[in-house]
Write an enzyme that holds these catalytic residues in place. Structure first.
Site, mmCIF file in Angstrom:
data_model
loop_
_atom_site.group_PDB
_atom_site.id
_atom_site.type_symbol
_atom_site.label_atom_id
_atom_site.label_comp_id
_atom_site.label_asym_id
_atom_site.label_seq_id
_atom_site.Cartn_x
_atom_site.Cartn_y
_atom_site.Cartn_z
ATOM 1 N N LYS A 41 39.520 40.819 39.099
ATOM 2 C CA LYS A 41 40.778 41.392 39.612
ATOM 3 C C LYS A 41 41.736 41.640 38.430
ATOM 4 O O LYS A 41 41.280 42.004 37.362
ATOM 5 C CB LYS A 41 41.380 40.480 40.683
ATOM 6 C CG LYS A 41 40.343 40.075 41.745
ATOM 7 C CD LYS A 41 40.943 39.431 42.948
ATOM 8 C CE LYS A 41 39.814 39.084 43.934
ATOM 9 N NZ LYS A 41 40.316 38.627 45.216
ATOM 10 N N SER B 44 36.403 33.280 49.007
ATOM 11 C CA SER B 44 36.496 31.851 48.708
ATOM 12 C C SER B 44 35.135 31.186 48.531
ATOM 13 O O SER B 44 34.956 30.014 48.863
ATOM 14 C CB SER B 44 37.326 31.119 49.768
ATOM 15 O OG SER B 44 38.661 31.616 49.769
ATOM 16 N N HIS C 62 37.293 47.524 47.763
ATOM 17 C CA HIS C 62 37.722 46.135 47.923
ATOM 18 C C HIS C 62 38.909 46.085 48.893
ATOM 19 O O HIS C 62 39.744 46.987 48.912
ATOM 20 C CB HIS C 62 38.122 45.547 46.570
ATOM 21 C CG HIS C 62 38.326 44.069 46.645
ATOM 22 N ND1 HIS C 62 39.517 43.519 47.066
ATOM 23 C CD2 HIS C 62 37.489 43.040 46.407
ATOM 24 C CE1 HIS C 62 39.388 42.201 47.070
ATOM 25 N NE2 HIS C 62 38.172 41.888 46.674
ATOM 26 N N GLU D 220 33.051 40.929 52.881
ATOM 27 C CA GLU D 220 34.176 40.059 52.529
ATOM 28 C C GLU D 220 35.207 40.043 53.661
ATOM 29 O O GLU D 220 36.044 40.945 53.754
ATOM 30 C CB GLU D 220 34.854 40.563 51.256
ATOM 31 C CG GLU D 220 33.950 40.577 50.041
ATOM 32 C CD GLU D 220 34.758 40.488 48.754
ATOM 33 O OE1 GLU D 220 34.489 39.563 47.979
ATOM 34 O OE2 GLU D 220 35.648 41.314 48.536
ATOM 35 N N GLY E 128 40.615 34.676 48.709
ATOM 36 C CA GLY E 128 41.686 34.017 47.962
ATOM 37 C C GLY E 128 42.476 33.011 48.786
ATOM 38 O O GLY E 128 43.538 32.562 48.374
ATOM 39 N N GLU F 133 41.581 44.559 48.821
ATOM 40 C CA GLU F 133 42.907 44.684 48.182
ATOM 41 C C GLU F 133 43.242 46.146 47.908
ATOM 42 O O GLU F 133 44.394 46.548 47.969
ATOM 43 C CB GLU F 133 42.949 43.831 46.898
ATOM 44 C CG GLU F 133 43.051 42.349 47.234
ATOM 45 C CD GLU F 133 42.365 41.425 46.243
ATOM 46 O OE1 GLU F 133 42.095 41.842 45.098
ATOM 47 O OE2 GLU F 133 42.083 40.268 46.634
ATOM 48 N N ASN G 33 34.454 39.045 40.246
ATOM 49 C CA ASN G 33 35.494 40.066 40.360
ATOM 50 C C ASN G 33 36.758 39.448 39.776
ATOM 51 O O ASN G 33 37.425 38.647 40.420
ATOM 52 C CB ASN G 33 35.684 40.431 41.838
ATOM 53 C CG ASN G 33 36.877 41.348 42.048
ATOM 54 O OD1 ASN G 33 37.406 41.915 41.101
ATOM 55 N ND2 ASN G 33 37.297 41.483 43.303
HETATM 56 P P1 PGA Z 1 37.908 35.058 46.198
HETATM 57 O O1 PGA Z 1 37.840 36.660 46.063
HETATM 58 O O2 PGA Z 1 36.575 34.522 45.756
HETATM 59 O O3 PGA Z 1 39.023 34.640 45.298
HETATM 60 O O4 PGA Z 1 38.185 34.762 47.633
HETATM 61 C C1 PGA Z 1 36.689 37.373 46.396
HETATM 62 C C2 PGA Z 1 36.946 38.850 46.230
HETATM 63 O O5 PGA Z 1 38.057 39.277 46.555
HETATM 64 O O6 PGA Z 1 36.087 39.603 45.776
#
Ligand code: PGA
Length: 251
Positions: free
Chosen positions: A12, A213, A95, A167, A173, A97, A10
């Site tokens: 982003k 992460s 997601h 998630e 992140g 976010e 992903n």
């Molecule tokens: P990350 O993000 O691996 O940077 O924690 C995962 C995601 O948001 O899909």
């Protein structure tokens, strides 16, 4: 167990077209012998360039969102038809976010899932609890509620076209990963919610990823868990070598 692991990047809001070309040119040869399904979800502006480079490879193309309406006055949005025309295979929906910064709800997630499926795009549906929800012991309730909401009115025959990504919001992140046991347990809870809605066979078959992460160091441990069928990878998907290592953990 016959679930084929699926590792999805992903990106982003990262990578211009130029950067997309550079990263994929480095990545594609590194993952060509993978034993799992691989998807890279890119920003809309990179879709065409990514598709061109992925042609004839084992890597599939994904988008990061899709609107529910067929077309119309929705400034800044992208429809399922638009993605389909560009030969996008997968699309991330719900997601955290999007939920956190753009007002996404279980209801809008459900509408997007339906729009995606109607155009034969495969949704990667994201669910997960916040830190406050986890600390107040509500993790199971939250992920069950989000799963039920996302699947409302979805026919059982569509399940083979859907992937779920668990998630935990506090792990995204942040460098903080759920322990492999915690991730496996919560994914088992989600699988049970699917079982309640669609029966045991459907629950056994649906692929559920872990995300948050996940990286080259912890991928082996996470992937070894019976309920974890792959990963949705943010930060580590921006580095070809790291992403390839995660892919090789998925067998
Ligand atoms: P990350 O993000 O691996 O940077 O924690 C995962 C995601 O948001 O899909």
């Amino acid at each position: 167990m016959s679930r084929l692991p699926i590792i999805a990047g992903n990106w982003k809001m990262n990578n211009t077209v130029k950067e997309t070309k550079a990263l994929l040119t480095e990545l594609l040869p590194l993952v060509k012998d993978a034993a799992c399904e691989i998807v890279i979800c890119v920003p809309y502006t990179s879709i065409a360039a990514a598709k061109k480079l992925m042609r004839g490879t084992n890597v599939k193309l994904g988008a990061e969102n899709v609107h529910w309406a067929e077309k119309g006055a929705f400034t800044g949005e992208i429809s399922a038809d638009m993605l389909k025309e560009l030969k996008v295979a997968y699309v991330i929906i719900g997601h955290s976010e999007r939920r956190q910064y753009f007002g996404e709800t279980d209801e809008t997630v459900n509408k997007r899932v339906k729009a995606a499926l109607s155009r034969k795009l495969k949704p990667i549906i994201c669910v997960g609890e916040t830190l406050a929800e986890r600390e107040s012991g509500r993790t199971d309730e939250v992920v069950i509620g989000q799963t039920k909401g996302a699947f409302d009115g979805i026919a059982k025959r569509e399940l083979k076209n859907i992937v779920i990504a668990y998630e935990p919001v506090w792990a995204i992140g942040t460098g903080r990963t759920a322990t492999a046991d915690d991730a496996d347990n919560t994914i088992a809870v989600i699988r049970k919610a699917v079982k309640k809605l669609y029966g045991s066979a459907a629950a056994e078959d649906i692929r559920i990823q872990y995300g948050g992460s996940m990286n080259a160091k912890n991928a082996d441990e996470l992937m070894a868990k019976p309920n974890i069928d792959g990963g949705l990878i943010g930060g580590a998907s921006l580095k070809a070598v790291d992403f390839a290592k995660i892919v090789s953990a998925a067998k």
